[in-house]
Write an enzyme that holds these catalytic residues in place. Structure first.
Site: not given
Ligand SMILES: [Zn+2]
Ligand SMILES: [Zn+2]
Length: 550
Positions: A361, A188
């Site tokens: 995130h 990510d």
């Molecule tokens: Zn995502």
């Molecule tokens: Zn997510």
């Protein structure tokens, strides 16, 4: 030879999807959507082009990392290309289920619940699930054991060391995988350009305590319907500050029910009330959790903001909190809603004013830690626009500096075909990729943007309605005009006259703020006229409202 193709999520935020194949066996990881810009009229969602899956033959499994729309929203569109089961954690499956039901696909696919550290075999692959923390419970990363080595796919993650549900990111397993040897890591990149650590979901508690203490009237909190940790925090605070909690808006109501049923959301008895009961309680005793944090015109918050919600009215003592990030592109709609709320006299608090939102995130340091733990032979940044991917690659270069042998960093884009075998890895050509726009009026229909518009126009024609509205008073000026091209009906004249009358009524029944808000009134006219034409003519022309402010 292992073939890996990212089908979405590289070079854009959203519609995350990746395919892994060995011989005849293909596994699909995630099937996400992306939401259209507000000016893409009539487009509800965008999904990846599925031509590659079509070419590969039906996939042996669909594996989902977590229940966010950018990872599961396209599941109903991908299911026809999948022969085997869907593997995911219980909450993720519960969020997928209503989508499958809506598309009549529920009995065509088997849903297999998995837990972190479970392993399932799919042909030559063994898929292992590894717990990660994010903004929704029950998230996993994947370690796919293939004949040439282990592939780690992080899904979305941050490293929340004080998770609301006590379920920590499985640092031990990532470290173990790293020390045993990982062939490739897909990680990510969303927040790579934020320094430091993102912070725990818990960080919002302090700001909300202040807000609970200082609000004399009703408290309205808008968040994403999937933010179940945020729901838990707010429910607990409500119980502590003697407020009843009402979930308002379809997504909020549905997801809170699912989360409660599966034990991810615990509400003390006597705390929850229905939205229809809100008006029966003194304002200072109520907390409403609602949808609409992105300013969506048809959401509960947008209705409240223009005093058009059936159950919740806003007043001068009330506080409205936007407990979510503004997704780029939505700033205008959000600003519009804030203006309407301000006009009601209520206070609006957002991320810029108080710490009422934490990202799900990981920031730079968390992403570096993942690289350090997993130390793959090949690293491929995923989830982000090209600038995030390239920044992640640059950061990885610093993390791996001096390591021998030095891992290879592959900056891939959607459709790049990655081949991995005994000799190593390389990019080997391009698979067909692109975006497919989905129009909600035709469930399940998939067509290219241009094709879709053209087909709409070709089959059912174009209907433009021109409505003149007085800018000051918001009143209708003259009779609404309807112009058609390629839309011919037997009783067209009568139909159009009725349609014009209907538009006049829509404007008259709208309140003044709606009437003087181009975005709101356009959407309303479009929806009503489309419904009217479908009912009266059975056809679905392309409806384009034009507002003339006089
Ligand atoms: Zn995502
Ligand atoms: Zn997510």
């Amino acid at each position: 030879m292992l073939e890996i193709v990212p089908l979405g999520g590289l070079g854009e935020f959203g519609m995350n999807m990746l395919a892994l194949s060995w011989g005849e066996t293909t596994i699909v990881v995630d099937a996400g959507v992306m939401f259209p810009d507000p000016d893409m009229l009539g487009v509800d969602r965008i999904i990846p082009d599925l031509t590659y899956l079509h070419q590969k033959g039906r996939a042996a499994a669909l594996v989902l990392t977590h229940g966010h729309e950018d990872h599961i929203g396209a599941v109903p569109h991908v299911v026809p290309f999948v022969e085997g089961p869907i593997y995911a954690t219980p909450l993720t499956l519960a969020l997928v289920e209503p989508k499958l039901r809506e598309h009549g696909l529920l009995d065509q696919v088997s849903l297999v619940p998995v837990r972190p550290r479970d392993r399932v075999s799919v042909g030559p692959f063994t898929v292992e699930f590894v717990r990660v923390t994010h903004s929704v419970p029950d998230c996993v990363a994947l370690a796919v054991h293939t004949p040439v080595g282990v592939i780690v796919h992080t899904g979305d993650f941050k490293i929340d060391q004080t998770p609301i549900d006590g379920e920590h990111l499985d640092l031990h397993r990532f470290a173990q995988l790293g020390s045993e040897g990982v062939l490739a890591l897909f990680a990510d990149s969303t927040n790579i350009d934020r320094r430091g650590f993102t912070g725990s979901e818990r960080e919002v508690i302090e700001a909300f305590e202040e807000i609970f203490t200082s609000t004399a009237g009703r408290l309205i909190v808008a968040a994403f319907a999937s933010s179940i940790y945020r729901m838990q925090i707010l429910v607990d605070l409500a119980a502590q500050f003697d407020r009843k909690v009402a979930f308002v808006g379809r997504g909020m109501v549905e997801n809170s029910q699912i989360a409660q049923r599966l034990g991810y959301l615990r509400i003390p008895s006597g705390v929850q009330i229905r939205d229809s009961e809100v008006s029966g309680y003194p304002a200072q005793d109520v907390l409403c959790l609602t949808t609409g944090s992105q300013g969506e015109p048809l959401s509960a918050l947008s209705r409240m903001a223009i005093d058009d919600h059936r159950h919740v009215k806003l007043g001068p003592d009330d506080t409205v909190v936007l407990s979510a990030r503004a997704i780029p592109g939505n700033e205008k709609s959000i600003g519009r809603v804030i203006n309407h709320i301000a006009r009601r006299g209520a206070e609006v608090i957002h991320e810029g004013i108080k710490h009422v939102h934490v990202s799900g995130h990981g920031s730079e340091e968390e992403l570096k830690l993942m690289l350090t733990l997993v130390r793959p032979r090949y690293f491929i940044p995923i989830h982000g626009e090209f600038r995030q991917l390239s920044q992640h690659a640059r950061v990885a270069g610093r993390v791996f500096a001096g390591r021998d042998p030095k891992p290879d960093i592959l900056l891939a884009e959607n459709g790049d075909i990655l081949h991995l075998d005994a000799h190593g890895g390389r990019l080997a050509g391009k698979a067909p990729v692109g975006r497919v726009l989905i129009d909600g009026t035709r469930t399940g229909e998939v067509a290219d943007e241009v094709l879709r518009d053209r087909r709409h126009l070709a089959e059912d024609g174009l209907v433009v309605c021109v409505v003149a509205i007085n800018k000051q008073t918001g009143s209708l000026e003259g009779v609404p005009d309807i112009i058609t091209r390629g839309f011919v009906m037997e009783n067209s004249l009568e139909l159009l006259a009725d349609g014009g009358r209907l538009l006049g009524e829509v404007v008259e029944h709208a309140n003044i703020e709606e009437r003087t808000d181009q975005g709101l009134i356009k959407e309303k006219l479009r929806v009503e006229l489309r419904r009217f034409l479908r009912k009266r003519s059975g056809r679905r022309p392309f409806v384009l409202p034009v507002i003339m402010e006089i």
